[in-house]
Each structure stands twice: as C-alpha cells, then as structure tokens.
Write a protein that holds these residues in place. Structure first.
Motif, short mmCIF file in Angstrom:
data_model
loop_
_atom_site.label_atom_id
_atom_site.label_comp_id
_atom_site.label_asym_id
_atom_site.label_seq_id
_atom_site.Cartn_x
_atom_site.Cartn_y
_atom_site.Cartn_z
N LEU A 1 0.83 -1.20 0.00
CA LEU A 1 0.00 0.00 0.00
C LEU A 1 0.87 1.25 0.00
CD1 LEU A 1 -2.51 -0.91 2.84
CD2 LEU A 1 -2.95 -1.02 0.42
N LYS A 2 0.26 2.36 -0.39
CA LYS A 2 0.92 3.65 -0.24
C LYS A 2 0.73 4.09 1.21
CE LYS A 2 0.58 5.37 -4.91
NZ LYS A 2 0.07 6.44 -5.78
N THR A 3 1.80 4.49 1.85
CA THR A 3 1.74 4.89 3.25
C THR A 3 2.50 6.19 3.46
OG1 THR A 3 3.70 3.57 3.76
CG2 THR A 3 1.57 2.53 4.10
N GLN A 4 2.30 6.79 4.63
CA GLN A 4 3.06 7.98 5.00
C GLN A 4 3.35 7.91 6.49
OE1 GLN A 4 -0.12 10.87 4.06
NE2 GLN A 4 0.37 11.77 6.04
N VAL A 5 4.46 8.51 6.88
CA VAL A 5 4.87 8.57 8.29
C VAL A 5 4.22 9.81 8.90
CG1 VAL A 5 6.82 8.78 9.86
CG2 VAL A 5 7.03 7.38 7.80
#
Length: 141
Positions: A128-132
């Motif tokens: 999946l596309k994720t972000q911190v």
C-alpha cells in the motif's frame, strides 16, 4: 502469524464496497511516530508480520512497537486447474481490510528520525501507499 483464535463462521462473504465512511484509528494514541495508509486494500498476515519484524530489527529491539490492525478477514482460494462449481475454496490465509487514513503501526521510546526510518523500511513490505505521521504535542496552558 496473526490469525483469530476462533470465529463464528469459517468463511465469509466478499465485501468490497464499504458504505461506512468512518475510518477507525486515524490518530496516534500510543506512540509518537506512526505509519498511516494512504490507499485502501488487503494486507495479508504474512505481510504484516514481515513489516513488524523489519521495524523491530531496524530499531535494534529498542523502543516499543504497536500493531494497530489485525487480520480478521478469511481469504479462500481454490486449487489451480480446478473446474468451475463445486462450492467455495478452502481457507488460504487471513488478511486485514485497510482503508485510507488508518494507522497501521506506532512507535515510541526512540528518536523520531530513527523511528521514521524504521517505518519507511517496514512500509516496503506492505503493498500500500503509506506515510509517516508524527504526534502533535499537546498545548499545556
């Protein structure tokens, strides 16, 4: 690997479209740095465990890691080259249904740069596309 201890039914219906707009757990509650999903999809229990191992090993087992999602959806599969009909396939693996905005992992007890780098390493194991994301400091008056 993660799987439920017991379920009411062995196999469930495929439910792709969720009409519920509320996404559970969109903010950090335990840690100071977290990994948020930017797209929807299914994450298998193997991928979750691989990401968790990658995160804990890159932190060198310091700090604390919370896994905020659980694979509770059974995925069935029929063997290859089997004719149509004859019912649904047998249980293949467990997966977690992820919606955009859900927090997947949280880290606390280490520096933010080290935690963010560990979460980036772990995100490579997920499909999946994720972000911190970082916890917003509370304003004390």
């Amino acid at each position: 690997m993660l799987s439920p201890k017991r379920t009411k039914y062995r196999k469930t219906f495929k439910r792709f479209k969720k009409t519920v707009n509320r996404v559970p757990k969109t903010r950090l509650t335990f840690g100071s740095v977290g990994l948020r999903a930017c797209s929807s999809g299914l994450i298998s229990a193997r991928a979750l465990e691989a990401a968790r191992r990658c995160i804990t090993r890159s932190l060198k087992r310091t700090g604390q890691v919370w896994t905020c999602v659980f694979p509770d959806k059974p995925i069935t599969r029929k063997p290859s080259e089997v004719r149509m009909g004859r019912g649904k396939g047998s249980l293949d693996h467990w997966a977690a249904f992820i919606r955009p905005g859900m927090v997947l992992f949280e880290i606390d007890g280490v520096r933010e740069t080290l935690a963010a780098q560990a979460l980036v390493y772990g995100s490579h194991k997920l499909g999946l596309k994720t972000q911190v994301i970082y916890a917003v400091p509370e304003l004390s008056s």
